[in-house]
Design an enzyme around this catalytic site. Structure first.
Site, PDB file in Angstrom:
ATOM      1  N   GLN A 107       0.841  -1.198   0.000  1.00 16.14           N
ATOM      2  CA  GLN A 107       0.000   0.000   0.000  1.00 16.14           C
ATOM      3  C   GLN A 107       0.881   1.255   0.000  1.00 16.14           C
ATOM      4  O   GLN A 107       0.377   2.360  -0.081  1.00 16.14           O
ATOM      5  CB  GLN A 107      -0.892   0.001   1.242  1.00 16.14           C
ATOM      6  CG  GLN A 107      -1.858  -1.179   1.295  1.00 16.14           C
ATOM      7  CD  GLN A 107      -2.593  -1.245   2.624  1.00 16.14           C
ATOM      8  OE1 GLN A 107      -2.020  -1.541   3.671  1.00 16.14           O
ATOM      9  NE2 GLN A 107      -3.873  -0.962   2.598  1.00 16.14           N
ATOM     10  N   ASN A 108       2.191   1.055   0.124  1.00 16.63           N
ATOM     11  CA  ASN A 108       3.105   2.189   0.157  1.00 16.63           C
ATOM     12  C   ASN A 108       3.421   2.654  -1.262  1.00 16.63           C
ATOM     13  O   ASN A 108       3.410   1.863  -2.199  1.00 16.63           O
ATOM     14  CB  ASN A 108       4.396   1.806   0.882  1.00 16.63           C
ATOM     15  CG  ASN A 108       4.125   1.390   2.320  1.00 16.63           C
ATOM     16  OD1 ASN A 108       3.123   1.793   2.902  1.00 16.63           O
ATOM     17  ND2 ASN A 108       4.996   0.576   2.874  1.00 16.63           N
ATOM     18  N   HIS A 125      -1.234   1.061  -4.517  1.00 18.18           N
ATOM     19  CA  HIS A 125      -1.700   2.451  -4.511  1.00 18.18           C
ATOM     20  C   HIS A 125      -0.838   3.363  -5.379  1.00 18.18           C
ATOM     21  O   HIS A 125      -0.910   4.585  -5.251  1.00 18.18           O
ATOM     22  CB  HIS A 125      -1.765   2.971  -3.081  1.00 18.18           C
ATOM     23  CG  HIS A 125      -2.829   2.285  -2.262  1.00 18.18           C
ATOM     24  ND1 HIS A 125      -2.878   2.348  -0.890  1.00 18.18           N
ATOM     25  CD2 HIS A 125      -3.870   1.513  -2.642  1.00 18.18           C
ATOM     26  CE1 HIS A 125      -3.916   1.630  -0.467  1.00 18.18           C
ATOM     27  NE2 HIS A 125      -4.533   1.121  -1.495  1.00 18.18           N
ATOM     28  N   CYS A 133      -0.769  13.508 -16.053  1.00 20.27           N
ATOM     29  CA  CYS A 133      -1.670  14.625 -16.356  1.00 20.27           C
ATOM     30  C   CYS A 133      -3.095  14.081 -16.423  1.00 20.27           C
ATOM     31  O   CYS A 133      -3.360  13.118 -17.146  1.00 20.27           O
ATOM     32  CB  CYS A 133      -1.293  15.285 -17.668  1.00 20.27           C
ATOM     33  SG  CYS A 133      -2.531  16.503 -18.190  1.00 20.27           S
ATOM     34  N   CYS A 183       0.111  20.874 -16.514  1.00 26.41           N
ATOM     35  CA  CYS A 183       0.721  20.106 -17.602  1.00 26.41           C
ATOM     36  C   CYS A 183       1.259  21.061 -18.667  1.00 26.41           C
ATOM     37  O   CYS A 183       0.518  21.913 -19.165  1.00 26.41           O
ATOM     38  CB  CYS A 183      -0.315  19.174 -18.230  1.00 26.41           C
ATOM     39  SG  CYS A 183       0.301  18.310 -19.684  1.00 26.41           S
ATOM     40  N   CYS A 186      -0.902  20.379 -22.101  1.00 27.00           N
ATOM     41  CA  CYS A 186      -2.315  20.714 -22.294  1.00 27.00           C
ATOM     42  C   CYS A 186      -2.879  21.641 -21.221  1.00 27.00           C
ATOM     43  O   CYS A 186      -4.043  22.026 -21.302  1.00 27.00           O
ATOM     44  CB  CYS A 186      -3.144  19.421 -22.348  1.00 27.00           C
ATOM     45  SG  CYS A 186      -3.408  18.647 -20.739  1.00 27.00           S
ATOM     46  N   SER A 224       0.276  -2.794   8.388  1.00 24.12           N
ATOM     47  CA  SER A 224      -0.930  -2.105   7.913  1.00 24.12           C
ATOM     48  C   SER A 224      -2.047  -2.271   8.928  1.00 24.12           C
ATOM     49  O   SER A 224      -2.253  -3.361   9.455  1.00 24.12           O
ATOM     50  CB  SER A 224      -1.390  -2.666   6.563  1.00 24.12           C
ATOM     51  OG  SER A 224      -2.639  -2.077   6.193  1.00 24.12           O
ATOM     52  N   SER A 225      -2.773  -1.193   9.170  1.00 22.13           N
ATOM     53  CA  SER A 225      -3.940  -1.270  10.049  1.00 22.13           C
ATOM     54  C   SER A 225      -5.143  -1.830   9.287  1.00 22.13           C
ATOM     55  O   SER A 225      -6.170  -2.128   9.881  1.00 22.13           O
ATOM     56  CB  SER A 225      -4.282   0.124  10.589  1.00 22.13           C
ATOM     57  OG  SER A 225      -4.594   0.988   9.504  1.00 22.13           O
TER      58      SER A 225
HETATM   59 ZN   LIG Z   1      -1.683  17.215 -20.195  1.00 18.78          ZN
END
Ligand SMILES: [Zn+2]
Length: 293
Positions: A107-108, A125, A133, A183, A186, A224-225
């Site tokens: 999960q880190n 994660h 972006c 970004c 864009c 982890s909890s």
């Molecule tokens: Zn972009």
């Protein structure tokens, strides 16, 4: 009368549990990285230690939340990049090399397992060192973005107390003046390639982790909890499949009732102690031919 035999220590119990299994799936959380200087979100009761992390909806919709996120991330980055793998990461890498730890799902977002030498790692994660972006999907490195933010905020210092996941405490007045990144292609919003609260783990990533669990013969949870469902659901899946479950964590976890073995101890010390046959705090090299027991 014969003296009572000594009770098995936590290290002994974990060592025996490890020795009994041949295809272990490990789920790791923040408790694995605290010894590397990356603070945890939650206390030993599983409650927030500080203000909960930003929600994706607010991050996308509110300029002030977006700016505050990046200001704090900017301030916290230099400290985050100094974090190095600790004995827990090295013990898990050595265990994998020895052949009976088949998958780490973490999960880190700090990539410390990989830096310690673990190869079969799924970053459930995501990873903090990559930025995407939200407009065009372009990917850049977080390190490069740090340089852009430095150029855009010449008057800004980076002194701040450090918080989890590269976050940091920053004076609110400073935050208002922060020029948040956009970004360059864009103009879209930029986000680290991590799963925010309010977001789901990408489907293919979850399926890969689930497939790995289906091929495992036991589940170890380390640090982890399990308060976040994306991690907890692997405990449920393992329980439904009848797999033995061991949990090493300081404090209670949401999965305690499913664990046949629960060890409340410091994570690096505990893992290192139990895996000491082929890993130690000072030396993570593998000693070939040494049995696990
Ligand atoms: Zn972009």
């Amino acid at each position: 009368m014969l003296p009572m035999p000594p009770l098995a220590t936590a290290d002994d119990r974990l060592r025996r549990w490890i020795a009994r299994h041949r295809r272990v799936f490990a789920l790791t959380g923040a408790g694995c990285s605290t010894a590397s200087g990356i603070p945890d979100y939650r206390d030993e009761q599983g409650e927030w230690k500080r203000r909960p992390p930003v929600m994706i909806q607010a991050f996308r919709a509110q300029d002030a939340v977006y700016r505050r996120y990046w200001a704090r991330a900017y301030a916290g980055w230099p400290h985050f990049t100094t974090a190095a793998p600790n004995a827990a990461h090295r013990a898990l890498a050595a265990w994998e090399a020895a052949g009976t730890l088949v998958q780490v799902v973490t999960q880190n977002v700090d990539r410390l397992h990989q830096r310690a030498g673990s190869r079969a790692v799924i970053d459930l994660h995501g990873r903090l060192d990559v930025v995407i972006c939200l407009g065009c999907g372009d990917e850049t490195s977080r390190a490069a973005l740090q340089e852009t933010m430095t150029a855009d905020n010449p008057a800004w210092g980076t002194r701040a107390a450090t918080a989890p996941d590269g976050d940091a405490d920053v004076d609110p007045a400073l935050i208002e003046s922060f020029v948040a990144p956009r970004c360059p292609r864009c103009g879209g919003l930029l986000k680290p390639d991590v799963v925010f609260f309010g977001e789901n783990v990408p489907r293919d990533r979850y399926e890969r982790a689930r497939a790995a669990l289906a091929g495992a013969d036991a589940l170890l949870v380390a640090g982890s909890s399990l308060m976040v469902y994306s991690g907890f659901r692997f405990v449920r899946l393992a329980h439904e499949a009848g797999l033995p479950i061991a949990i090493v964590n300081r404090g209670r976890t949401r999965g305690d009732e499913f664990a046949g073995l629960k060890i409340e101890d410091d994570i690096p010390r505990s893992l290192c102690g139990a895996i000491s046959t082929f890993a130690s705090d000072s030396d993570s090299r593998i000693r070939p031919g040494v049995p696990l027991t």
